[in-house]
Design a protein around this motif. Structure first.
Motif, PDB file in Angstrom:
ATOM      1  N   MET A  76      40.901  45.170  42.490  1.00 35.02           N
ATOM      2  CA  MET A  76      42.294  45.319  42.921  1.00 35.02           C
ATOM      3  C   MET A  76      42.565  44.503  44.171  1.00 35.02           C
ATOM      4  O   MET A  76      41.678  44.260  44.985  1.00 35.02           O
ATOM      5  CB  MET A  76      42.645  46.789  43.157  1.00 35.02           C
ATOM      6  N   ARG A  77      43.831  44.104  44.280  1.00 35.74           N
ATOM      7  CA  ARG A  77      44.259  43.320  45.425  1.00 35.74           C
ATOM      8  C   ARG A  77      45.635  43.817  45.836  1.00 35.74           C
ATOM      9  O   ARG A  77      46.473  44.133  44.990  1.00 35.74           O
ATOM     10  CB  ARG A  77      44.320  41.843  45.003  1.00 35.74           C
ATOM     11  N   VAL A  78      45.864  43.870  47.137  1.00 31.85           N
ATOM     12  CA  VAL A  78      47.197  44.214  47.641  1.00 31.85           C
ATOM     13  C   VAL A  78      47.646  43.128  48.598  1.00 31.85           C
ATOM     14  O   VAL A  78      46.856  42.637  49.412  1.00 31.85           O
ATOM     15  CB  VAL A  78      47.204  45.610  48.308  1.00 31.85           C
ATOM     16  N   ASP A  79      48.914  42.699  48.454  1.00 29.42           N
ATOM     17  CA  ASP A  79      49.528  41.741  49.369  1.00 29.42           C
ATOM     18  C   ASP A  79      50.741  42.407  50.004  1.00 29.42           C
ATOM     19  O   ASP A  79      51.559  42.997  49.291  1.00 29.42           O
ATOM     20  CB  ASP A  79      50.025  40.506  48.607  1.00 29.42           C
ATOM     21  N   ILE A  80      50.873  42.286  51.308  1.00 27.60           N
ATOM     22  CA  ILE A  80      52.039  42.856  51.986  1.00 27.60           C
ATOM     23  C   ILE A  80      52.744  41.731  52.742  1.00 27.60           C
ATOM     24  O   ILE A  80      52.120  41.008  53.525  1.00 27.60           O
ATOM     25  CB  ILE A  80      51.645  43.984  52.952  1.00 27.60           C
ATOM     26  N   GLY A  81      54.053  41.583  52.472  1.00 26.42           N
ATOM     27  CA  GLY A  81      54.825  40.495  53.074  1.00 26.42           C
ATOM     28  C   GLY A  81      54.803  40.543  54.594  1.00 26.42           C
ATOM     29  O   GLY A  81      55.181  41.543  55.199  1.00 26.42           O
ATOM     30  N   GLY A  82      54.336  39.471  55.207  1.00 29.31           N
ATOM     31  CA  GLY A  82      54.294  39.396  56.663  1.00 29.31           C
ATOM     32  C   GLY A  82      53.075  40.045  57.289  1.00 29.31           C
ATOM     33  O   GLY A  82      52.896  39.979  58.503  1.00 29.31           O
ATOM     34  N   ILE A  83      52.230  40.699  56.494  1.00 28.16           N
ATOM     35  CA  ILE A  83      51.050  41.383  57.051  1.00 28.16           C
ATOM     36  C   ILE A  83      49.756  40.764  56.538  1.00 28.16           C
ATOM     37  O   ILE A  83      48.892  40.386  57.317  1.00 28.16           O
ATOM     38  CB  ILE A  83      51.104  42.906  56.782  1.00 28.16           C
ATOM     39  N   GLY A  84      49.597  40.641  55.229  1.00 32.08           N
ATOM     40  CA  GLY A  84      48.378  40.042  54.698  1.00 32.08           C
ATOM     41  C   GLY A  84      47.918  40.737  53.433  1.00 32.08           C
ATOM     42  O   GLY A  84      48.711  41.378  52.746  1.00 32.08           O
TER      43      GLY A  84
END
Lengths: 261, 254
Positions: free
Chosen positions: A246-254
């Protein structure tokens, strides 16, 4: 509940955690169990972990999303304790087959504090001032209660269903990102699984930390400099099995990723 | 289907839209309606409007959630544009729903087949945050793909708000959206909910247009599809969609 029963329930949950077994829901067996009773049970469970050598490194906030609150008919968050044996680095292999029972993954924003937060009376401005940085995070929740058949008292007693967690490797100053609208994309095995945004957790992840500081403040407990605070899921929970990635991307955070083995 | 049958359906559907009258879905009477027939109907409705002087300002993509729907397109007519903060009138609509979408405005013509995200980004003037209002002209809420295509992908109104941004420094996948109805958060999501990247939706549109030997002209607005689930609205509701980096879009329902 009397003290003896609280100790007994805490010990039972601790044994379940260590032996990777489940217990019958406490709420089925003790009809009059209160949320306060449940917190005392969770503290007994925590004491046993600390006695065994675990070190407290932070706290997590749960029951922050409308979907989960509706499911449990409870309209306030809860919290649990994070210990040093729970944390994994981004990209690491997480041995859920030997450490967990019925794991579910959720994407969150983690706060690292640089100052103590002593409630009550804490505002969102205090939380932002006290935050060193925010990071992307996967929390892999788990339940020591059979089939996740939980009411709010069951999850509170069980350390807010805390399991293991993964911190991403980019950290951002909270004054440089819009934590309400920042978007989250969760991928499982290469496909987009779910998306969300900061507002999914009580309107803002900052609201969640403020709630925790003020709630714990009433019991004389503070959030401490250096602690990590997991602010609550921004997406629906997802069951995971060994082999999943699994992978999570958060806009402006990483981003953060984890492989389950 | 015969040309005569198509012409009848075109008249029926366009009148339903203009007069705000719900009708039974086309496939109830014409179960053999093909996707191609349905597209013929949509393009004929479009031609009818253009012949009357209506300007087609862009396109919309719909059905971007692969779990529940199949992707298809519709056109945006000039009269569908509602100002930022403006009103949508339920007397002009049957069962409106609102959706938060990222829209592309193009600076160059885009032609398929073989259009891809790279070409789309190179031909993008700017992106803007929008609220799309969809409103099927069918009484029945269970709509099949062919009926939806014939009915112009339920296109109804759109609001462009916020601020335009260039795409070169944005991660379109992680742009977050928060939709509030009457002050409460009702939906959240991020750009990747649309085909993994909203630019992929524009490329898909261009390739679909190429199947009919059509291109996407420069200056087109392309609504890329809803990031969140559609939210039903009624008179008195106030909707605001907050977009990361792109600002807010709002409307009132009267």
């Amino acid at each position: 509940m009397d003290k003896k029963l609280i100790t007994q329930c805490g010990d039972e949950l601790y044994d379940a955690l260590i032996n990777r077994t489940t217990v019958k829901p406490l709420t089925d067996r003790f009809e009059d169990i209160t949320i306060d009773d449940a917190y005392y049970i969770s503290l007994r469970m925590l004491d046993r972990r600390v006695e065994a050598g675990a070190k407290i490194i932070g706290k997590k906030i749960g029951l922050t999303s409308k979907a989960v609150q509706d499911m449990l008919s409870v309209y306030q968050p809860d919290f649990g304790y994070l210990t040093d044996d729970m944390v994994y680095a981004s990209g690491a292999e997480m041995p859920i087959s030997t450490k967990m029972i019925q794991p579910r993954a959720e994407g969150e924003i983690a706060f690292i504090l640089k100052r103590d937060l002593i409630g009550p009376g804490i505002t969102n401005a205090d939380v932002i001032r006290a935050t060193e940085c925010v990071l992307p995070c996967f929390e892999i929740v788990d339940s020591r209660v059979e089939d996740w058949n939980i009411k709010v008292q069951d999850t509170v007693a069980d350390n807010a269903s805390c399991g293991l967690f993964v911190l991403g490797d980019s950290a951002v100053d909270p004054r440089k990102v819009d934590l309400v609208t920042c978007g989250m994309v969760v991928e499982k095995n290469g496909a987009v699984l779910s998306t969300g945004a900061g507002a999914a957790a009580l309107g803002s992840p900052v609201n969640c930390v403020t709630w925790l500081a003020n709630t714990l403040g009433e019991f004389g407990i503070s959030l401490k400099a250096g602690e990590v605070i997991l602010s609550g899921s921004l997406v629906p929970l997802e069951s995971v099995v060994p082999g999943d990635h699994m992978r999570v991307d958060i806009g402006g955070i990483g981003s953060a990723s984890v492989r389950f083995v | 289907m015969t040309e005569q049958q198509i012409a009848e359906i075109v008249e029926l559907l366009e009148n339903a839209e203009q007069e705000n009258r719900g009708i039974v879905k086309i496939t109830d009477q014409h179960p053999d309606l093909s996707i191609h027939d349905a597209q013929d109907i949509q393009w004929a409705i479009r031609a009818r409007k253009e012949a009357r002087g209506t300007r087609i300002v862009g396109m919309k993509m719909a059905g971007m959630n692969p779990n529940v729907d199949q992707a298809h397109y519709g056109f945006l007519a000039d009269y569908c544009s509602v100002p930022q903060g403006g009103e949508i009138n339920t007397k002009e609509l049957l069962h409106p729903k609102v959706e938060a979408e990222i829209a592309f405005v193009t600076s160059e013509e885009l032609a398929g087949p073989g259009c891809h995200i790279g070409k789309v980004l190179a031909a993008t003037d700017f992106i803007v945050p929008t609220i799309g209002i969809s409103d099927s002209r069918y009484q029945d809420c269970e709509i099949d793909l062919a009926s939806a295509i014939a009915d112009n992908a339920s296109a109804s109104r759109f609001v462009i708000g916020g601020r335009p941004l260039l795409v070169d420094e944005l991660d379109l996948r992680t742009i977050g959206v928060v939709v509030e109805k009457n002050g409460s958060v009702v939906e959240v999501g991020a750009g990747a909910a649309v085909l993994g990247n909203p630019a992929a939706s524009v490329a898909m549109l261009v390739n679909m247009l190429a199947e009919r030997d059509q291109v996407l002209p420069a200056g087109s607005i392309v609504m890329t599809g809803s990031i969140t689930s559609a939210v039903a609205v009624e008179p008195g509701d106030a909707i605001i969609a907050h977009f990361q980096h792109l600002g807010d879009v709002s409307l009132k329902v009267v």
